[in-house]
Every structure is written in C-alpha cells, then in structure tokens.
Enzyme design. Structure first.
Site: not given
Length: 462
Positions: A15, A155, A228, A338, A392, A410, A445
């Site tokens: 079920r 039963e 169930n 995290r 990374y 920024s 930059r």
C-alpha cells in the site's frame, strides 16, 4: 536476565506504492525501523534480531550503516507466512533462557518506558501483551478475557461479530519467557482462513501450559500506530512533530505555530528561544539563549550561540564537520552556511552569501552576494558584494587568509593561496593573485577609458 529483541520487518508494504521497503520510509528524518532499533538499544538488549524479507539486503545494509555499533542480527523470512512464521526465523538466534521482546518494524514510536513495562511484567515468567483501547479497533486482534486474565487474541479477519465489538486491541507487541516462546513457536499450526502461522496463537498455548498471560496498556494510540500507506505515514509524522513541539514549548521555547515545525534530530535550546513557522531542524542542533530563528529556515548539525538572529530562508548545513554561529551574529535572509563555517561574535552574513570551511572572526561582515570558501577572515573585515575566494584550481583546494581590518571592495576575486595583510584595501573589481601587504591598497583591473563620438550598432533594415 538476558533480553533479546525480535523486530518483524519482512513485509513488502504494497500500500506504500513504492520501490523502497516499507520500513525504510523516513519518519522525522530516520527510517521507521531505525526508530524501533534505537528503542531496543536504549533498553540494553543483548541482541537486536530483525526479521527481513522484502528488500532484505537493502534493509540490512541501511541499518548497519545507521547503527554500526549496535548488536544487530538479521534473519530472513522467505516466503512470508504470517507473524508466527516470522518469529520462528529468529529462534536459532535466541538463547535458552531470559526474556524476548517482540516489536514491529513499522510501529516506530513505541516508548521506551512502555517497552520496559512489558519486560518487567514478563520477568522471564509471564507472557505479556501490549494492548490499546480504541474507539475503532478495526484491523486489530481483539483481546478475549475472563475477568482480568487474557485467554486469547482473535485476529480481526477471524473474529465473530460479537468479538469485533471488543475495543481492546492487540498491538502486535509482546514480551515472553524465551524458553517457553521457542517451544510455543515450534507448535504453531496454520489451520485458519489465511493459512498463516499466527503469533497470537501462542496465547492459547500459554493458557494451556498454565503460564500466566497478562496485558499492559500503551500510554496512547500514537505510540502503537503502524504505517501501511503514505497517508498513515504523514499522519504519524504530524502526531510525532506535535509531541516534539509541545515538549519544546513546555521547556520555554516560543514556537509561532507548532503545526508548522519539524524536528528530525536533536534540538537543545536555551532560554527565550523563538522559532518562526516552517523551520526544519536536522541532526544535532543547539540554540543558545535569546536566539531567534526566522521563517522557512533549514538548520542541520549546527551550534548557534546566544543572541544570534537567523533571518528567514537561511540554510545552515554543517554535515559531519558542523557549523558554528557566534554570539550576537546576524545571518540571512537567504544565506547559506556549509560544513566548517565558523562565525565569531557579531559577524554579519547577509543575503545570498555562502560560507564553507571558513572562519570569520568577531565583527567581520559579508553582507551581500558573496562566497567565502576555505578562508580565514580576521576581525572587523568588510567583505564586499559580489566578491569570492577562488579556492579550487581544478584539482586541489587552497586557503585564503584575510587579516583583521581589511576592506575587500565589491566584485573582487581572491585567487588562493593568498594572504591579504592587516588593514589592507582591495579595490573593487580586482582579481588578486599575489599577497597584499599590511596597509596596502591593491588594485588589479583594466584602466577605464572613454571613447567620444561612439555610436551603438543598429539593426540592418530588411
């Protein structure tokens, strides 16, 4: 006296309409069967014998991973020929004496004190049934008594109309003297409408042997409800969550709406904690005094110190490493912490900022649209919007060190490994690939130029 626990968990759960074995469906973040096994562990059982069948390998592997130090044993029931047949498979694992407690793998919320009452009433001498009185006991085996003595369990599908009027039902759980139980199981017959071996038939055997048969009643319906179907699982989830919410409120926690609260692990709280709606807590979470949790937060394996505010829609997932939020810190809205994120006192982590495996010292701020991965950030650092640590290189992770009182403009990229010295400033839009000395201004930059008389392209006419 030794205690062994036998858990019936062989059913397919048709079920549920799922490829997953029924006992592996989660309740409050843990499989149904795991709840039952953890109850057995709390009782000090010498062996936890689980009878598996449908999806046996999947069930056994999942429980060994979840409870690697528990005294687990598994036996197979193939094919499934009834509850008595299920327990028969455990007989070779049972000793010659002591007490055997029989539980159901799809009845996850039986309380430890209820199970202890069964064990104590058994005392290695009596057959003890766990019963419950219900307004509608449809589906339950009925308890047939003569006065206080239990004479039989009938039963539901074999009960007469008169017997179906009995409101005391058998929950499927019992405690029995192990030596008697093994003998009774050997004598079970399948001469019934379903041609199955019923565990409940041992009641009549105990009566015939002069072994006292008694019953203890569950504290309420919820702890003996089985699962169930998805509907029943959802109902039991809400019942369980409501119980946890009420326990927290009794301890002083302010829940804005206990019907919209989910605890799927352990939550420890200080004084005057406030939790808004639709929050989910998983694993081990600790909230200090005066912590405020905004709406729609998910917090897993984290320690949040006194006075911190977690604004709405924040996700904190410490996994195995954990996450720490310091006193008076502000996190969110829409922030993500995290594993390995450690925030000091009065740190600010703002909207759409992600922190992973990084430490931010007292007073540091990253208020907007930023990423800090594998970084050590000093006190009072101001980390600008749109800036990231490029940690990374495609093969290995590298660390970024930002010393105290640094200002990161920024839209900067800090390419690790790199150190930005105390009091330094990194100009907005810079990509920094070399260390920056203390107090220095670093700008990396292209030079801005202006071109006069320039016109935008136009579309060609067709």
């Amino acid at each position: 006296m030794s205690l062994d626990v036998v858990i019936m968990a062989a059913g397919k759960g048709t079920r549920m309409k799922s490829a997953r074995p029924k006992v592996l469906h989660p309740l409050a973040g843990r499989p149904l069967l795991q709840h039952v096994l953890e109850t057995g562990i709390g009782l000090g059982a010498e062996r936890l014998i689980t009878v598996t069948g449908h999806g046996a390998e999947q069930v056994e592997q999942a429980m060994r991973r979840a409870l690697p130090d528990a005294p687990l044993a598994f036996v197979r029931q193939e094919p499934q020929l009834g509850t008595g047949h299920a327990v028969q498979q455990a007989v070779p694992e049972l000793p010659e004496s002591g007490t055997t407690l029989i539980l159901n793998g799809d009845v996850p919320l039986v309380k430890a004190e209820t199970a202890r009452a069964l064990i104590q009433a058994c005392a290695g001498e009596r057959l003890v049934l766990l019963t419950v009185v219900l307004a509608d006991p449809t589906g339950y085996g009925r308890i047939v008594r003569e006065g206080e003595a239990v004479r039989a369990i009938v039963e539901h599908k074999d009960a007469s109309p008169e017997q179906r009027q009995i409101r005391e039902g058998y929950t499927g759980m019992m405690a029995a003297p192990t030596a008697h139980l093994k003998r009774w199981l050997a004598n079970l017959k399948n001469d019934n409408a379903q041609k199955e071996y019923y565990l409940t038939d041992i009641v009549a055997m105990a009566v015939a042997d002069g072994v006292p048969v008694v019953a203890t009643q569950a504290t309420g319906e919820t702890e003996v409800l089985g699962v169930n179907s998805p509907v029943q699982l959802a109902d039991l989830e809400r019942r369980f969550q409501r119980e946890q919410a009420e326990a927290l409120m009794e301890a002083g926690v302010r829940l804005m709406d206990p019907a919209r609260f989910d605890l799927r692990g352990t939550l420890r709280t200080g004084r005057d904690v406030a939790i808004d709606v639709n929050c989910v807590f998983e694993g081990m979470v600790e909230l200090g005094d005066d912590v405020q949790i905004g709406a729609n937060c998910v917090i897993r394996n984290a320690r949040i110190a006194a006075g911190a505010v977690i604004h709405p829609f924040t996700c904190i997932d410490g996994e195995a490493a954990g996450a720490v939020v310091g006193e008076g810190a502000l996190v969110g809205p829409f922030a993500r912490l995290r594993p390995g994120a450690k925030l000091g006192r009065e740190v600010h982590i703002g909207n759409f900022v992600e922190v992973k495996n990084s430490t931010l010292a007292d007073g540091a701020k990253a208020n907007h649209l930023a990423y800090l991965g594998d970084a050590t950030v000093g006190e009072r650092v101001n980390y600008g919007a749109g800036s990231i640590t490029a940690n990374y290189d495609g093969a290995n992770k590298h660390r970024t060190v930002i010393e105290s009182d640094v200002h990161i403009g920024s839209n900067c990229v800090l390419v690790a490994p790199i150190t930005v010295g105390a009091g330094a400033t990194v100009g907005g839009g810079s990509t920094i690939t070399k260390n920056v000395g203390a107090g220095e201004l670093a700008v990396a930059r292209g030079k801005q130029i202006g071109i006069g008389g320039w016109a935008r392209p136009v579309k060609a006419k067709k």
